[in-house]
Design a protein around this motif. Sequence first.
Motif: not given
Ligand SMILES: CCCCCCCCCCCCCCCCCC(=O)OC[C@@H](O)COP(=O)(O)O
Length: 378
Positions: A17, A21, A60-61, A102, A106, A123, A132, A136, A146, A177-178, A184, A240, A244
Motif C-alpha cells: 500500500i 502510494f 487512493q486514500s 481530512f 475527502w 499551515k 502530498i 497541493w 500563521r 487553527g490547530t 489547547k 491513520l 491501514i
Molecule cells: C493508498 C493510500 C496510502 C496510504 C497513505 C495514506 C496517505 C494519506 C495522505 C496523507 C495526507 C496528509 C494530510 C496531512 C493532514 C495533516 C493535518 C494536519 O497536520 O493538521 C495540522 C493542524 O492540526 C495544525 O497543527 P499544529 O501545528 O497546530 O499542531
Amino acid sequence: MGLVQWLKGQFLCHLIICYGFLVSGLLVNLLQICTLPLWPINKQLARRINCKLGYSLTSQSVALLEWWSGTEVTFYTDPADYQFYGKENAIIVLNHNFEIDFLCGWTFCDRFGVLGASKCLAKKELSYLPVIGWMWYFLEMVFIKRKWEEDKRSFVQSLQNLRDYPENFWFLLHCEGTRFTEEKHQISMEVAEKKGLPKLKHHLLPRTKGFWVAVQNLRGTVAAVYCCTLNFRNNETPTLLGVINGKKYHPDLYIRRIPLESVPEDEAECSSWLHKLYQEKDQFQEDYSHTGCFPGPVVTPLRGPWALINWIGWTCLLLYPLYLLLVQLVLSGSILTILATVAFCSAARALWIRLQMNVPREYRYSLVCHGLCIPTVC
Ligand SMILES: CCCCCCCCCCCCCCCCCC(=O)OC[C@@H](O)COP(=O)(O)O
Ligand SMILES: CCCCC/C=C\C/C=C\CCCCCCCC(=O)SCCNC(=O)CCNC(=O)[C@H](O)C(C)(C)COP(=O)(O)OP(=O)(O)OC[C@H]1O[C@@H](n2cnc3c(N)ncnc32)[C@H](O)[C@@H]1OP(=O)(O)O
C-alpha cells in the motif's frame, strides 16, 4: 478473525500500500511538473489536468478508507441543501479533533465530484511534505505561516487566484487553527473568558481573521459556507494506522449549507457571526454526545467505483516492475544484494512495528498477535 481481516494486518500488505502510494505520488508529482510549460499557454487546461492528477492520488486514500477499512461516513443534511452539493464553490468550516478528519472530508468531496479540486487553508509546513505537499502546490492550495503580518499579502493573492478556477472547488478552513487537545482547549477558553464570549465545550475558540478574509475575497466566487461537524460513534479515536490495518470506524458528518449572503461583510460582525456559528456547532456536539446522532435526515450519496478502480490500476501497474526487480535480484545470485534487501525490509518492518505502538491498546493486541506475530510485545 477472518482471513481477509488477518491479511489487512500483515506487514506485506502495508508495504505494498505504502509503496503504491509513494511511487504513484512521485509519478503524479512528475506529471504535474510536466504541466508547467502549459500554464502560460493555457492556464485553465493546466489546472484541469492537475485536478485529474490530484484526484488520482487523493482518491487512493479515499479507497483505502472506504474499501480497505470498510469505513462508511454517515452524512446528515437537509435534502433541500443536497441539490447544491458539487454544483457550486463553497467554504467548508470543519471541527479539527480527529487524526483522519481530512480523510472523512475527502470522502464527502468524492461523493460530490469535487475531490480533485478540493482545497484547504493549511499551515506552511505541510507544503514541504513529499508527494502530498508537492501535489497541493500545483492544486493551488493556500498555505500560511500563521503570522498574520507575513501571511496577509500571499493569503489574499492565493484567494484571488481562485476566482477564475475552472472546476467547482470546496475550500476547507479549520477556524480553530490547530487540532483539539485538552490543554489547547483550556488556554483558548481563558481567551474566551477575557473576551466575554460563551465557553465552548467541544471546540477551541475559532480564529476569525482567516475566515473573514476568505469570505471577503471569495465573494462572487463561492456561493455558500458549509458548516460541517464531524464525530465518531462510541467515542472512537480513529487513526491513520488503524485505517491501514483495515479497522472500520463509524464517522457521522453533519452538513449545513449557509448562503454566503448571510455572512456579514464587516470584520467585527463577521467575527461575531463565526463565534455564534461555533456556539451552534458546540451544541450539536453536545447533543451528539447524548443522542449519538446529528439533527436532520441521513442522506446516502452513491459511492462511485472510480476511487477503487484508480487504486487497483495504480497497484497493478506498479507491482509489475517491483516483481521484475525481485526476480532480477534473485537471478543475479548476488548474496550481498539479497542480504542487503532482506536487511532493509527487516528494518522497515521493525520501524513499522514501533509506529504501530501508537495505536490503541485493544487494537494493538490484535495487530501484534494476529498481524505481526510478535506475541512478546503485548
Ligand atoms: C493508498 C493510500 C496510502 C496510504 C497513505 C495514506 C496517505 C494519506 C495522505 C496523507 C495526507 C496528509 C494530510 C496531512 C493532514 C495533516 C493535518 C494536519 O497536520 O493538521 C495540522 C493542524 O492540526 C495544525 O497543527 P499544529 O501545528 O497546530 O499542531
Ligand atoms: C467535510 C468536508 C471537507 C472538505 C475537504 C476539502 C478539502 C480538503 C483538502 C485538503 C485536506 C487537507 C487537510 C489539511 C489540514 C490542515 C490543517 C491546518 O493546517 S490548520 C492550521 C492552519 N489553518 C489556520 O490556522 C486557519 C485558522 N486560523 C486563522 O484563520 C487565523 O485567523 C489566521 C489567518 C492564521 C491569523 O491568525 P492571527 O492569530 O494572526 O489572527 P486572529 O485575528 O485570527 O487571532 C488573533 C486573536 O486571537 C486571539 N487569541 C489568542 N489566543 C487564542 C486562542 N488560543 N484561541 C483563540 N483566539 C486566540 C487573540 O487574542 C487575538 O484577539 P484580538 O484580535 O481580539 O486581539
